[in-house]
Design an enzyme around this catalytic site. Structure first.
Site, PDB file in Angstrom:
ATOM      1  N   CYS A 154      74.351  25.949  46.062  1.00 49.50           N
ATOM      2  CA  CYS A 154      74.634  24.999  47.153  1.00 49.50           C
ATOM      3  C   CYS A 154      74.872  23.574  46.656  1.00 49.50           C
ATOM      4  CB  CYS A 154      73.487  25.019  48.161  1.00 49.50           C
ATOM      5  SG  CYS A 154      71.854  25.125  47.412  1.00 49.50           S
ATOM      6  N   HIS A 211      71.438  19.189  51.962  1.00 49.35           N
ATOM      7  CA  HIS A 211      71.161  18.566  50.676  1.00 49.35           C
ATOM      8  C   HIS A 211      71.956  17.266  50.578  1.00 49.35           C
ATOM      9  CE1 HIS A 211      69.158  22.158  49.628  1.00 49.35           C
ATOM     10  NE2 HIS A 211      69.940  22.643  48.688  1.00 49.35           N
ATOM     11  N   SER A 247      61.868  44.774  56.760  1.00 46.52           N
ATOM     12  CA  SER A 247      62.616  44.281  57.928  1.00 46.52           C
ATOM     13  C   SER A 247      63.423  45.370  58.629  1.00 46.52           C
ATOM     14  CB  SER A 247      63.588  43.175  57.504  1.00 46.52           C
ATOM     15  OG  SER A 247      62.894  42.116  56.914  1.00 46.52           O
ATOM     16  N   THR A 268      68.054  39.193  57.072  1.00 52.43           N
ATOM     17  CA  THR A 268      67.007  38.523  57.839  1.00 52.43           C
ATOM     18  C   THR A 268      66.579  37.189  57.213  1.00 52.43           C
ATOM     19  OG1 THR A 268      65.354  39.821  56.643  1.00 52.43           O
ATOM     20  CG2 THR A 268      66.076  40.685  58.777  1.00 52.43           C
ATOM     21  N   ASN A 295      73.287  22.754  53.487  1.00 58.39           N
ATOM     22  CA  ASN A 295      73.143  23.676  52.349  1.00 58.39           C
ATOM     23  C   ASN A 295      73.242  25.136  52.760  1.00 58.39           C
ATOM     24  OD1 ASN A 295      70.536  22.839  53.574  1.00 58.39           O
ATOM     25  ND2 ASN A 295      69.675  24.409  52.256  1.00 58.39           N
TER      26      ASN A 295
HETATM   27  O1  3JN Z   1      66.634  25.433  46.076  1.00 63.17           O
HETATM   28  C1  3JN Z   1      67.740  25.276  46.589  1.00 63.17           C
HETATM   29  O2  3JN Z   1      67.986  24.327  47.349  1.00 63.17           O
HETATM   30  C2  3JN Z   1      68.820  26.224  46.280  1.00 63.17           C
HETATM   31  C3  3JN Z   1      68.267  27.460  45.713  1.00 63.17           C
HETATM   32  C4  3JN Z   1      69.004  28.373  45.162  1.00 63.17           C
HETATM   33  C5  3JN Z   1      68.442  29.562  44.554  1.00 63.17           C
HETATM   34  C6  3JN Z   1      67.104  29.884  44.735  1.00 63.17           C
HETATM   35  C7  3JN Z   1      66.562  31.001  44.128  1.00 63.17           C
HETATM   36  C8  3JN Z   1      67.328  31.818  43.354  1.00 63.17           C
HETATM   37  C9  3JN Z   1      69.254  30.410  43.794  1.00 63.17           C
HETATM   38  C10 3JN Z   1      70.693  30.095  43.637  1.00 63.17           C
HETATM   39  O3  3JN Z   1      71.473  30.240  44.591  1.00 63.17           O
HETATM   40  O4  3JN Z   1      71.088  29.694  42.550  1.00 63.17           O
HETATM   41  C11 3JN Z   1      68.672  31.531  43.178  1.00 63.17           C
HETATM   42  C12 3JN Z   1      69.486  32.415  42.309  1.00 63.17           C
HETATM   43  O5  3JN Z   1      70.366  33.093  42.811  1.00 63.17           O
HETATM   44  O6  3JN Z   1      69.211  32.425  41.113  1.00 63.17           O
END
Ligand code: 3JN
Length: 338
Positions: A129, A243, A41, A12, A316
């Site tokens: 991303c 992004h 959810s 979700t 992204n």
């Molecule tokens: O903030 C962004 O644009 C990308 C965010 C990625 C993210 C956010 C929270 C936890 C991640 C990631 O994919 O690295 C994680 C995580 O998995 O640690």
């Protein structure tokens, strides 16, 4: 053709939703799609291929009969539940940071390091991303001449944080436009509407944020070169999706601008959008909802030897997350690794 049982964990969320869309758009051979989420959810009805699917509560027993489990519910959920999925016989494609730097887990971008997938032992990690869109563009240049150093600044959309951040940007924007001077911030430490935040994720001891260090470490792992010098500054901007990145690189040997354009013009997953005289360059609003990594503003950096500047934009949620994960699943099928 064989069809597979696929589960989406975090169904979700913004990425989970995009995964469902990408699986449908690419006509991935699915027998049964299982949508898993938290208890909150569970019971919701979502649509896949015009059929209603009920969201189920994620438990350690959710993976019986599942062939591929796409995880996008954060690192702690992956750490807890991915081992159960693997034990049940599923291959996990994990969108979180939980296993990315684990030596035994391939970190894969199909256009860049497809062969790394061959050595998986149940879990394959999807990079961050910001890393994905940068390496898709840099790898073909690296193959022409090794890249010694990368300096990158990102301009990251709020959807990278999730649904709450998207709602917060929209509601704050409305309030500012209706004349409110100070708007409440819940998701980020400060207002994001009409602002930008030079912080993504938390700070660590070296003064960088975790997001910045993810870009450094993941890029080295994916490119298979632990010696590349990389410095990142990650910035959250009031954009919904896509992004953008200003990328400065130094190559070992000179690559001329016409070679760069030719290499990137032929690179898988890359589209060159670069006609400055006509004000043609990649932008987030054009990238959103599409699959490519767009590159423009290609020019030399004369302040160093063999320096280049690039502007890279990509959705992204798609190439940065859901699309890359589904491409990994497609690669598993292509290589009979399932
Ligand atoms: O903030 C962004 O644009 C990308 C965010 C990625 C993210 C956010 C929270 C936890 C991640 C990631 O994919 O690295 C994680 C995580 O998995 O640690």
């Amino acid at each position: 053709m064989k069809e597979y049982n696929v589960a989406i964990v975090g169904a979700t969320g913004v990425v989970g939703k995009e995964m469902r869309k990408v699986l449908e758009q690419r006509d991935f051979p699915i027998n049964k799609l299982k949508l898993l989420a938290s208890a909150k959810s569970a019971g919701r009805r979502l649509t896949f291929k015009r059929t209603g699917v009920t969201v189920e509560k994620l438990t350690k027993d959710s993976f019986r009969g599942v062939d591929i489990a796409l995880f996008s519910a954060g690192a702690s959920v992956s750490k807890e539940f991915a081992p159960h999925a693997v034990k049940a016989g599923a291959i996990v494609i994990d969108n979180s940071s939980a296993f990315r730097m684990d030596e035994n887990v391939p970190l894969v971008v199909p256009e860049v390091n497809p062969n790394d997938i061959n050595s998986h032992s149940g879990i394959i990690a999807n990079p961050n991303c910001s890393t994905i869109q940068m390496v898709v563009v840099l790898k073909p240049l690296y193959d022409k001449s090794r890249i010694k150093r990368i300096v990158v600044s990102t301009y990251q959309a709020v959807s990278g944080t999730g649904k709450d951040a998207v709602e917060e940007l929209l509601s704050q924007s409305g309030r500012v436009l209706s004349g409110e001077r100070k708007v409440e911030a819940n998701v980020y430490p400060y207002q994001i509407a009409f602002n930008l935040l030079p912080q993504i994720d938390v700070f660590i001891e070296n003064g960088y944020t975790k997001e910045e260090m993810k870009m450094v470490n993941e890029t080295r792992k994916i490119m298979g070169d632990s010696e590349i010098g990389i410095s990142a500054t990650c910035v959250r901007v009031p954009i919904l999706v896509s992004h953008s990145e200003a990328v400065n690189i130094e190559t070992e040997k000179k690559i001329t601008l016409s070679e760069v354009r030719k290499i990137l013009g032929n690179a898988p997953g890359v589209k060159v959008i670069d006609d400055p005289e006509k004000c043609v360059y990649p932008m987030p609003v054009f990238a959103a909802g599409t699959d490519a990594c767009y590159v423009g503003r290609i020019r030399e950096d004369k302040s160093v030897e063999n320096g280049l500047n690039l502007w890279v934009v990509s959705d992204n949620l798609r190439k940065g997350a859901a699309l890359n994960a589904v491409q990994i699943a497609e690669l598993l099928l292509e290589r009979n690794l399932l």
